[in-house]
Design an enzyme around this catalytic site. Structure first.
Site, PDB file in Angstrom:
ATOM      1  N   HIS A 295      10.343   6.241  -4.764  1.00  0.00           N
ATOM      2  CA  HIS A 295      10.354   5.315  -3.617  1.00  0.00           C
ATOM      3  C   HIS A 295       9.691   6.275  -2.414  1.00  0.00           C
ATOM      4  O   HIS A 295      10.124   7.094  -2.884  1.00  0.00           O
ATOM      5  CB  HIS A 295      11.731   4.415  -2.600  1.00  0.00           C
ATOM      6  CG  HIS A 295      11.382   3.724  -1.767  1.00  0.00           C
ATOM      7  ND1 HIS A 295      10.983   2.586  -1.672  1.00  0.00           N
ATOM      8  CD2 HIS A 295      10.958   3.338  -0.647  1.00  0.00           C
ATOM      9  CE1 HIS A 295      10.867   1.742  -0.706  1.00  0.00           C
ATOM     10  NE2 HIS A 295      10.701   3.169   0.248  1.00  0.00           N
TER      11      HIS A 295
ATOM     12  N   ASP B 276       6.191  -2.226  -8.842  1.00  0.00           N
ATOM     13  CA  ASP B 276       7.001  -2.824  -8.334  1.00  0.00           C
ATOM     14  C   ASP B 276       7.698  -3.847  -7.647  1.00  0.00           C
ATOM     15  O   ASP B 276       6.417  -4.611  -7.964  1.00  0.00           O
ATOM     16  CB  ASP B 276       6.772  -2.233  -6.774  1.00  0.00           C
ATOM     17  CG  ASP B 276       7.751  -1.783  -5.815  1.00  0.00           C
ATOM     18  OD1 ASP B 276       8.631  -1.495  -5.908  1.00  0.00           O
ATOM     19  OD2 ASP B 276       6.814  -1.429  -4.528  1.00  0.00           O
ATOM     20  N   ASP B 277       8.658  -4.389  -7.768  1.00  0.00           N
ATOM     21  CA  ASP B 277       9.151  -6.060  -7.706  1.00  0.00           C
ATOM     22  C   ASP B 277       8.397  -6.677  -8.584  1.00  0.00           C
ATOM     23  O   ASP B 277       8.316  -8.211  -8.336  1.00  0.00           O
ATOM     24  CB  ASP B 277       8.382  -6.526  -6.788  1.00  0.00           C
ATOM     25  CG  ASP B 277       9.341  -5.779  -5.315  1.00  0.00           C
ATOM     26  OD1 ASP B 277       9.748  -4.205  -6.157  1.00  0.00           O
ATOM     27  OD2 ASP B 277       9.758  -6.282  -3.893  1.00  0.00           O
TER      28      ASP B 277
ATOM     29  N   CYS C  63      13.663  -0.838  -5.240  1.00  0.00           N
ATOM     30  CA  CYS C  63      13.454   0.355  -5.707  1.00  0.00           C
ATOM     31  C   CYS C  63      13.876   1.746  -5.450  1.00  0.00           C
ATOM     32  O   CYS C  63      13.883   1.635  -6.701  1.00  0.00           O
ATOM     33  CB  CYS C  63      12.346   0.218  -3.874  1.00  0.00           C
ATOM     34  SG  CYS C  63      11.344  -1.768  -4.107  1.00  0.00           S
TER      35      CYS C  63
ATOM     36  N   ASP D  54      10.955  -2.432 -11.260  1.00  0.00           N
ATOM     37  CA  ASP D  54      11.413  -1.623 -11.090  1.00  0.00           C
ATOM     38  C   ASP D  54      12.995  -2.381 -10.619  1.00  0.00           C
ATOM     39  O   ASP D  54      14.441  -2.314 -11.014  1.00  0.00           O
ATOM     40  CB  ASP D  54      11.746  -0.481  -9.939  1.00  0.00           C
ATOM     41  CG  ASP D  54      11.000  -1.718  -9.160  1.00  0.00           C
ATOM     42  OD1 ASP D  54      10.483  -2.182  -8.710  1.00  0.00           O
ATOM     43  OD2 ASP D  54      11.087  -0.932  -7.597  1.00  0.00           O
ATOM     44  N   HIS D  55      12.576  -3.565 -11.048  1.00  0.00           N
ATOM     45  CA  HIS D  55      13.313  -4.786 -11.173  1.00  0.00           C
ATOM     46  C   HIS D  55      12.736  -6.019 -10.548  1.00  0.00           C
ATOM     47  O   HIS D  55      11.490  -5.944 -10.894  1.00  0.00           O
ATOM     48  CB  HIS D  55      14.559  -4.939  -9.697  1.00  0.00           C
ATOM     49  CG  HIS D  55      13.842  -4.497  -8.593  1.00  0.00           C
ATOM     50  ND1 HIS D  55      12.606  -5.478  -7.863  1.00  0.00           N
ATOM     51  CD2 HIS D  55      13.648  -3.359  -7.816  1.00  0.00           C
ATOM     52  CE1 HIS D  55      12.198  -5.599  -6.588  1.00  0.00           C
ATOM     53  NE2 HIS D  55      12.958  -4.054  -6.018  1.00  0.00           N
TER      54      HIS D  55
HETATM   55 CA   LIG Z   1      10.796  -2.448  -5.837  1.00  0.00          CA
END
Ligand SMILES: [Ca+2]
Length: 490
Positions: A133, A40-41, A78, A323-324
Site C-alpha cells: 500500500h 487493486d480492489d 489493501c 488484493d481482495h
Molecule cells: Ca485494495
C-alpha cells in the site's frame, strides 16, 4: 543404527520433496523470470470469469495459463492483504491489519519479504506502482528491491473534478467517477504500464533473471478511466445485484453498512444507507467499476505485449492477482472490509511457459499467502522458514487436485458504541462459508453464521439446522486460527 535409518529416511524424504522445485526450475535452462502483476480492489469481474466485463488481454492470459476460480485473500483491505502476501505471514499472525499498515517494516525488520528473497538470490528486482500500500516510503520496502521506481500521474483528468472537493478525515476528494476524454497515460496506471513495459524490455536484454512487479490501482475508487473504456458499455445494462441484505445471524457490526470509504467522494450522498442511493448513482458506480476493469485490462495488455516482443516470453512466469474483492451493491452495500465471499474472493491467473499442465481452470481452494512459497519453488529458490502459506505447485501440476480443506480470511471490526474489537474469522470450504466473530480479548465467539455457497452463491441465507456440521466447522476454524498464530520459525 536406528538413528542412522531415521536420518537416511529423512534425507530421502527431504530429497523427494525438493525434487519438484529443482525439476521445475530446470537446471541447464535459463533461470525463470517473474512478471508479477497486482491489481487493486478487483473482484473476479473479468470476461474469463464469465462476467460481462470487456477484458480481452486478461482473457488471453487466462487462456494461456491457469485460472483459479476459488482464490481468496487473507484480509479484505489493501495494506493488510499486501503485507500478508509479501511477507508470507497471516494478518492474524502479524497484527498488521489496517488499510495502510504504516510502520509494518519496522515491526517486522528481520522478515525477508518476497521481493527481498528474490533480490538475495541474484534476481534483478524492480517494483513500481501499488505492490504494497502506498507509492513510496518505508512501507513499499524500498531497500529490498534492486530498484523501486516512482511513477507519476493524475487521479483526475478533468479540471472540474478537482473543484470544491469534499474534505473528510484530512483528505480532499473529487467525484467517485470520471470519464474524461484523455490518453491512457494521463492517469497513474497508464504511466505504470508504459514504464513497466520499457523496464521489462530492458530487463529481458540484460540476460539476468528478473522479478518485475507492476501494481495498478484501478478499479480502486475513484472510478476514473479514460472515456473510451466507459464507451465499451451501455449504462442501462447495469442493475443492482440480487443478493441484497445479509444472512440471518450475520451481525450488523460486521456488515460495512455505510460504505464509509465511498462517502469521502464529493458526489456521494452523506445521508441515508447505500440501499437508498438513487438508481442512477448505483448504475454509474457499477458502470465505472467495469470501465476501470477494462482500463486495467488494457494496461496489463501493454505489459503482456512488451513481454511478447522482449525475447523473454519463453522463460517468464506471469502472475496476475488482486488484493481482495468488492461489493457492487451486494449485501446492500459497497466497497470491501468484510468476510463475505464477494469481498474475499479474488481473481488469480498463473501463466507458466514451461509447464503444459498450467492450463484451464481449477476449483482448488487457495489463498494469496500461497504465492510466496509457490514462486520460490517455481524458480528453484529455497523457501524461507517463516512462510505460512502452501506452495501451489501440486495444483499447477494437476489442477484437479484437492489442495486445502479451507481458505481462511479474517477481518477486524468494532462492535457497538464502546467499539469493543472483534475479529471475524472465516473459512471457505468446498461448499460452505463459516464465520465466527471473536472478542479480541477473550477469543470467545460473539456471533457465528454458516452459509451454503453452492446453493446460495449470493450468500444471503444461513444454514441453521445443521448443528453437527456447524460444530465440525467451528473446530476446523479454531484449529486454523490457532495454527496461524503460532510463533514463526527464525
Ligand atoms: Ca485494495
Amino acid at each position: 543404527m536406528l538413528r542412522h535409518h531415521a536420518l537416511a529416511l529423512l534425507l530421502l524424504v527431504t530429497a523427494a520433496t525438493r525434487l519438484p522445485a529443482d525439476d521445475l526450475a530446470t537446471p541447464g535452462k535459463k533461470r525463470l523470470n517473474i512478471l508479477f502483476i497486482a491489481v487493486d480492489d478487483l473482484r473476479p469481474e473479468l470476461g474469463c470469469y464469465g462476467t460481462r466485463a470487456v477484458t480481452p488481454h486478461l482473457d488471453r492470459l487466462a487462456a494461456s495459463g491457469l485460472r483459479f476460480d476459488r482464490a481468496y485473500c487473507n484480509q479484505a483491505v489493501c495494506g493488510a492483504s499486501r503485507v500478508s502476501l509479501m511477507t508470507g505471514l497471516y494478518p492474524e499472525h502479524t497484527g498488521e491489519r489496517t488499510y495502510h499498515v504504516t510502520g509494518w517494516r519496522k515491526r517486522w525488520a528481520t522478515t525477508v519479504t518476497l521481493n527481498q528473497h528474490f533480490t538475495q538470490n541474484g534476481y534483478t528486482t524492480i517494483g513500481l506502482g501499488k505492490i504494497y500500500h502506498g507509492k513510496s516510503g518505508a512501507g513499499v520496502d524500498p531497500d529490498n528491491w534492486t530498484q523501486w521506481v516512482k511513477v507519476g500521474g493524475k487521479e483526475y483528468g478533468d479540471p472540474d473534478s478537482l473543484k470544491n472537493p469534499r474534505k473528510r478525515n484530512g483528505r480532499s476528494r473529487g467525484p467517485a467517477t470520471e470519464s474524461a476524454d484523455i490518453p491512457d497515460t494521463s492517469h497513474f496506471d497508464g504511466n505504470r504500464a508504459r514504464i513497466g513495459a520499457a523496464r521489462l524490455k530492458k530487463l529481458a536484454k540484460s540476460g539476468k533473471p528478473f522479478f518485475l512487479a507492476v501494481g495498478f490501482t484501478k478499479p480502486h475508487l475513484p472510478f476514473t478511466a479514460p472515456r473510451k473504456y466507459w464507451d465499451l458499455y451501455k449504462r442501462s445494462q447495469f442493475r443492482l445485484p440480487k443478493n441484497l441484505g445479509i444472512p440471518p445471524g450475520y451481525p450488523q457490526f460486521a456488515r460495512n453498512r455505510n460504505a464509509g470509504e465511498l462517502r469521502s467522494y464529493k458526489d456521494i450522498p452523506l445521508q441515508g444507507t447505500p440501499d437508498k442511493f438513487p438508481v442512477e448513482l448505483s448504475q454509474r458506480l457499477i458502470h465505472g467499476y467495469h470501465a476501470c476493469a477494462s482500463y486495467t485490462d488494457r494496461n496489463v495488455g501493454v505489459l503482456l505485449e512488451a513481454l511478447k516482443t522482449s525475447g523473454a516470453a519463453d522463460n517468464t512466469i506471469v502472475v496476475f492477482w488482486a488484493d481482495h474483492g468488492w461489493k457492487l451493491g451486494d449485501h446492500s452495500s459497497w466497497c470491501k472490509h468484510t468476510n463475505f465471499e464477494c469481498d474475499t474472493r479474488v481473481p488469480l491467473i498463473i501463466h507458466h511457459p514451461r509447464m503444459p499442465s498450467v492450463t484451464g481452470n481449477t476449483d482448488a481452494l487457495v489463498e494469496l499467502i500461497d504465492l510466496y512459497p509457490t514462486l520460490c519453488d517455481l524458480c528453484g529458490l529455497d523457501r524461507p522458514k517463516h512462510l505460512q502459506g502452501k506452495s501451489l505447485v501440486p495444483v499447477l501440476k494437476d489442477p484437479s487436485t484437492s489442495f486445502r480443506r479451507s481458505a481462511y480470511s479474517s477481518y477486524p471490526h468494532g462492535r457497538g458504541r464502546g467499539r469493543t474489537r472483534v475479529v471475524g474469522h472465516s473459512i471457505r470450504t468446498d461448499r460452505h462459508r463459516y464465520t465466527e466473530w471473536w472478542d479480541q480479548k477473550t477469543d470467545k465467539p460473539v456471533a457465528r453464521v454458516l452459509t451454503d455457497i453452492t446453493a446460495d452463491p449470493g450468500e444471503t441465507t444461513s444454514v441453521t439446522d445443521r448443528q453437527s456440521l456447524q460444530a465440525m466447522l467451528s473446530g476446523q476454524l479454531r484449529n486454523r486460527v490457532l495454527s496461524v498464530r503460532k510463533p514463526r520459525a527464525r
